[in-house]
Design a protein around this motif. Structure first.
Motif, PDB file in Angstrom:
ATOM      1  N   ASN A  20       0.861  -1.187   0.000  1.00 55.40           N
ATOM      2  CA  ASN A  20       0.000   0.000   0.000  1.00 55.40           C
ATOM      3  C   ASN A  20       0.896   1.235   0.000  1.00 55.40           C
ATOM      4  OD1 ASN A  20      -1.868   2.031   0.441  1.00 55.40           O
ATOM      5  ND2 ASN A  20      -2.262   1.466   2.573  1.00 55.40           N
ATOM      6  N   MET A  21       0.865   2.008  -1.081  1.00 58.58           N
ATOM      7  CA  MET A  21       1.737   3.167  -1.232  1.00 58.58           C
ATOM      8  C   MET A  21       1.154   4.439  -0.624  1.00 58.58           C
ATOM      9  SD  MET A  21       4.467   2.089  -2.706  1.00 58.58           S
ATOM     10  CE  MET A  21       5.233   3.602  -3.287  1.00 58.58           C
ATOM     11  N   GLN A  22      -0.038   4.345  -0.013  1.00 56.96           N
ATOM     12  CA  GLN A  22      -0.679   5.544   0.521  1.00 56.96           C
ATOM     13  C   GLN A  22       0.171   6.253   1.587  1.00 56.96           C
ATOM     14  OE1 GLN A  22      -3.744   6.938  -0.514  1.00 56.96           O
ATOM     15  NE2 GLN A  22      -2.946   8.620   0.690  1.00 56.96           N
ATOM     16  N   PRO A  23       0.803   5.544   2.540  1.00 55.45           N
ATOM     17  CA  PRO A  23       1.598   6.259   3.551  1.00 55.45           C
ATOM     18  C   PRO A  23       2.756   7.060   2.953  1.00 55.45           C
ATOM     19  CG  PRO A  23       1.092   4.033   4.296  1.00 55.45           C
ATOM     20  CD  PRO A  23       0.669   4.104   2.870  1.00 55.45           C
ATOM     21  N   ILE A  24       3.484   6.477   2.012  1.00 55.53           N
ATOM     22  CA  ILE A  24       4.601   7.194   1.405  1.00 55.53           C
ATOM     23  C   ILE A  24       4.106   8.358   0.553  1.00 55.53           C
ATOM     24  CG2 ILE A  24       6.436   7.006  -0.325  1.00 55.53           C
ATOM     25  CD1 ILE A  24       7.109   4.317   0.777  1.00 55.53           C
ATOM     26  N   MET A  25       3.000   8.147  -0.180  1.00 57.10           N
ATOM     27  CA  MET A  25       2.457   9.224  -1.001  1.00 57.10           C
ATOM     28  C   MET A  25       2.002  10.391  -0.132  1.00 57.10           C
ATOM     29  SD  MET A  25       0.372   6.928  -3.811  1.00 57.10           S
ATOM     30  CE  MET A  25      -0.129   8.302  -4.829  1.00 57.10           C
ATOM     31  N   ALA A  26       1.400  10.093   1.029  1.00 54.62           N
ATOM     32  CA  ALA A  26       0.973  11.155   1.940  1.00 54.62           C
ATOM     33  C   ALA A  26       2.185  11.885   2.537  1.00 54.62           C
ATOM     34  CB  ALA A  26       0.109  10.563   3.049  1.00 54.62           C
ATOM     35  N   LEU A  27       3.241  11.116   2.857  1.00 51.12           N
ATOM     36  CA  LEU A  27       4.456  11.715   3.409  1.00 51.12           C
ATOM     37  C   LEU A  27       5.114  12.641   2.389  1.00 51.12           C
ATOM     38  CD1 LEU A  27       6.176  11.537   6.024  1.00 51.12           C
ATOM     39  CD2 LEU A  27       7.547   9.801   4.867  1.00 51.12           C
ATOM     40  N   ARG A  28       5.188  12.195   1.138  1.00 47.51           N
ATOM     41  CA  ARG A  28       5.770  13.034   0.082  1.00 47.51           C
ATOM     42  C   ARG A  28       4.958  14.315  -0.109  1.00 47.51           C
ATOM     43  NH1 ARG A  28       5.478  10.977  -5.087  1.00 47.51           N
ATOM     44  NH2 ARG A  28       7.149  12.361  -5.782  1.00 47.51           N
TER      45      ARG A  28
ATOM     46  N   ARG B 101      -6.818   0.299  -6.429  1.00 43.43           N
ATOM     47  CA  ARG B 101      -7.571  -0.954  -6.438  1.00 43.43           C
ATOM     48  C   ARG B 101      -8.424  -1.040  -5.178  1.00 43.43           C
ATOM     49  NH1 ARG B 101      -4.582  -5.362  -5.880  1.00 43.43           N
ATOM     50  NH2 ARG B 101      -2.512  -4.464  -5.712  1.00 43.43           N
ATOM     51  N   PRO B 102      -9.564  -1.717  -5.268  1.00 46.30           N
ATOM     52  CA  PRO B 102     -10.386  -1.912  -4.062  1.00 46.30           C
ATOM     53  C   PRO B 102      -9.739  -2.941  -3.135  1.00 46.30           C
ATOM     54  CG  PRO B 102     -11.374  -3.030  -5.949  1.00 46.30           C
ATOM     55  CD  PRO B 102     -10.210  -2.255  -6.480  1.00 46.30           C
ATOM     56  N   MET B 103      -9.533  -2.559  -1.873  1.00 43.15           N
ATOM     57  CA  MET B 103      -8.897  -3.430  -0.896  1.00 43.15           C
ATOM     58  C   MET B 103      -9.793  -3.538   0.340  1.00 43.15           C
ATOM     59  SD  MET B 103      -6.124  -4.060  -2.580  1.00 43.15           S
ATOM     60  CE  MET B 103      -5.190  -4.947  -1.349  1.00 43.15           C
ATOM     61  N   ALA B 104      -9.715  -4.687   1.004  1.00 49.04           N
ATOM     62  CA  ALA B 104     -10.474  -4.898   2.236  1.00 49.04           C
ATOM     63  C   ALA B 104      -9.661  -4.408   3.424  1.00 49.04           C
ATOM     64  CB  ALA B 104     -10.811  -6.375   2.403  1.00 49.04           C
ATOM     65  N   VAL B 105     -10.156  -3.404   4.146  1.00 48.17           N
ATOM     66  CA  VAL B 105      -9.487  -2.839   5.315  1.00 48.17           C
ATOM     67  C   VAL B 105     -10.491  -2.813   6.468  1.00 48.17           C
ATOM     68  CG1 VAL B 105      -8.318  -0.842   6.276  1.00 48.17           C
ATOM     69  CG2 VAL B 105      -7.998  -1.414   3.858  1.00 48.17           C
TER      70      VAL B 105
ATOM     71  N   VAL C  86     -14.487  -2.069   2.211  1.00 44.20           N
ATOM     72  CA  VAL C  86     -13.820  -1.957   0.909  1.00 44.20           C
ATOM     73  C   VAL C  86     -13.332  -0.520   0.737  1.00 44.20           C
ATOM     74  CG1 VAL C  86     -14.058  -2.133  -1.589  1.00 44.20           C
ATOM     75  CG2 VAL C  86     -15.207  -3.793  -0.104  1.00 44.20           C
ATOM     76  N   VAL C  87     -12.012  -0.366   0.559  1.00 46.83           N
ATOM     77  CA  VAL C  87     -11.385   0.948   0.442  1.00 46.83           C
ATOM     78  C   VAL C  87     -10.531   0.976  -0.825  1.00 46.83           C
ATOM     79  CG1 VAL C  87      -9.863   2.641   1.553  1.00 46.83           C
ATOM     80  CG2 VAL C  87     -11.289   1.134   2.957  1.00 46.83           C
ATOM     81  N   ILE C  88     -10.575   2.099  -1.526  1.00 46.19           N
ATOM     82  CA  ILE C  88      -9.742   2.260  -2.720  1.00 46.19           C
ATOM     83  C   ILE C  88      -8.370   2.764  -2.274  1.00 46.19           C
ATOM     84  CG2 ILE C  88      -9.478   3.384  -4.962  1.00 46.19           C
ATOM     85  CD1 ILE C  88     -11.831   1.461  -4.785  1.00 46.19           C
ATOM     86  N   LEU C  89      -7.309   1.991  -2.595  1.00 50.54           N
ATOM     87  CA  LEU C  89      -5.950   2.342  -2.177  1.00 50.54           C
ATOM     88  C   LEU C  89      -4.987   2.255  -3.367  1.00 50.54           C
ATOM     89  CD1 LEU C  89      -5.710   0.351   1.184  1.00 50.54           C
ATOM     90  CD2 LEU C  89      -6.021   2.824   0.907  1.00 50.54           C
ATOM     91  N   PRO C  90      -3.943   3.097  -3.360  1.00 49.84           N
ATOM     92  CA  PRO C  90      -2.920   3.002  -4.407  1.00 49.84           C
ATOM     93  C   PRO C  90      -1.970   1.841  -4.097  1.00 49.84           C
ATOM     94  CG  PRO C  90      -2.381   4.788  -2.906  1.00 49.84           C
ATOM     95  CD  PRO C  90      -3.696   4.238  -2.450  1.00 49.84           C
ATOM     96  N   MET C  91      -2.078   0.774  -4.855  1.00 53.54           N
ATOM     97  CA  MET C  91      -1.323  -0.443  -4.581  1.00 53.54           C
ATOM     98  C   MET C  91      -0.245  -0.661  -5.639  1.00 53.54           C
ATOM     99  SD  MET C  91      -2.853  -1.404  -1.824  1.00 53.54           S
ATOM    100  CE  MET C  91      -2.117  -3.013  -1.583  1.00 53.54           C
TER     101      MET C  91
END
Length: 399
Positions: free
Chosen positions: A203-211, A348-352, A356-361
């Motif tokens: 899941n690239m969301q944490p790094i994308m948010a940090l950037r 992509r839709p991911m189960a969290v 169902v959450v859309i995350l950059p994977m």
């Protein structure tokens, strides 16, 4: 009296080389230090400059010929000293000495040759007036389409003959030395290793948010943008510390464990894929990694890499995602034992937590030599990279 132009000393591991492009023709004037001919090895391109001001008198070895160190390539007729030139002779020679070719990089020269255009009339926007590839593209896009000459009034227009199935032609060109070497090493990796590939996703969301949060301050302080590659280099380095087998290599019946962390970064160039080495990654900050990667990439695309830039490396990172690849199985770079493949970031839709959450994977792939690395180590290594990327604070806390 003429000056001999010879092949420079070749690197110790290179037996011979191939003559590349001649940048001056017989009879053309060249100044000292200006690029005269390229010599291509299976690793790097050597540039042979003119030893002094002169006129190209003779070219003895044409493009594509195989040569050895100190082989005679051609001859140069030296120019008289500037003080001895007549006013009428000095003007054209001075004009020739300021030819635009002295600010063209090898990649730009190749593009000019492929497109069949001259550097004259192209306004350079790079540093010091240097012509870039984008300048050439803009120049080509601005050229008008060729038009046919108008027919005379008494000359009837003839219909074009029909062409069945369109134009069918072929073009045969010899493989470059670098392409041959790439082919040899790929076959070596496939035939000489027990190569397997394991996959995971991150899941690239944490790094994308940090950037996004720190990009402006990072660039202002360090003078370079914060990219994804520095995070991956850091994550790989920390994972290699925990799994020394992945940082090792086989030498006959011995296993060589490396207590340093030199990572090869795959860079795509016009001549083929090269893997310059980023050394001592465990001692570099994110900003230092970004600057080093940019410097190596620029040298690779300009054909300026040296053997020192390419030798060594214990692990390779390759990013097929920049070309849109969603998943692939990268091939090991011998004598290394493993390689990490990055891919395209895709929502992509991911189960969290049951939702169902859309995350950059991103899919990650690690190819490894099963003779040295077992499944437990390979999977654990990749999962460690995933955990570091999904929680970047762990990279700072070393946990």
């Amino acid at each position: 009296m003429t000056v001999e132009i010879k092949v420079p000393d070749l690197p110790e591991s290179v037996a011979d080389a191939t003559v590349g492009d001649w940048h001056k023709a017989v009879g053309e004037t060249i100044k000292a230090g200006e690029l005269l001919v390229d010599i291509e090895t299976d690793k790097i391109v050597l540039e042979v400059p003119a030893p002094e001001d002169g006129v190209v008198a003779e070219i003895l070895v044409e493009r594509g010929a195989t040569v050895h160190a100190k082989a005679l390539l051609g001859r140069l007729t030296p120019l008289p000293q500037a003080g001895k030139l007549t006013p009428h002779a000095a003007a054209p020679q001075e004009e020739a000495l300021h030819d635009k070719s002295d600010v063209l990089t090898p990649s730009v020269r190749r593009l000019l040759a492929e497109e069949g255009v001259s550097a004259d009339g192209i306004q350079g926007t790079g540093p010091g007036g240097r012509i870039t590839r984008e300048d050439i593209q803009h120049h080509l896009e601005g050229q008008p389409e060729p038009t046919s000459a108008p027919l005379a009034p008494d000359e009837p227009e003839m219909p074009a003959p029909p062409v069945a199935g369109g134009v069918r032609d072929e073009r045969r060109v010899p493989m470059t030395r670098l392409r041959k070497r790439i082919a040899e090493r790929l076959l070596e990796a496939k035939n000489a290793t027990a190569m397997l590939t394991t996959f995971n996703e991150v899941n690239m969301q944490p790094i994308m948010a940090l950037r996004k949060q720190y990009q402006d301050r990072f660039e202002k302080r360090h003078g370079i943008k914060l990219g994804f590659m520095s995070f991956f280099v850091k994550a790989v380095t920390e994972a290699l510390k925990r799994y020394p087998e992945v940082n090792a290599s086989l030498d006959g019946d011995d296993i060589v464990y490396h207590n340093y962390f030199d990572i090869s970064i795959a860079v795509s160039t016009e001549r083929g894929l090269v893997t310059p080495v980023l050394r001592d990654c465990d001692q570099l900050s994110l900003a230092e990694i970004e600057k080093a990667i940019k410097a190596l990439a620029d040298k690779a695309r300009d054909g300026k890499l040296t053997l020192d830039d390419l030798n060594g490396g214990n692990f390779t990172i390759t990013n097929g995602g920049v070309f849109g690849s969603l998943m692939s199985t990268p091939i090991i770079n011998p004598p290394q034992s493993a390689i990490l493949g990055m891919h395209k970031i895709q929502d992509r839709p991911m189960a969290v937590d049951g939702q169902v959450v859309i995350l950059p994977m991103m899919y990650l792939a690690v190819s490894y030599d099963h003779r040295l690395i077992d499944g437990r180590e390979s999977v654990g290594f990749l999962v460690t990279i995933k955990e570091f990327l999904e929680d970047p604070a762990r990279l700072l806390l070393d946990i």
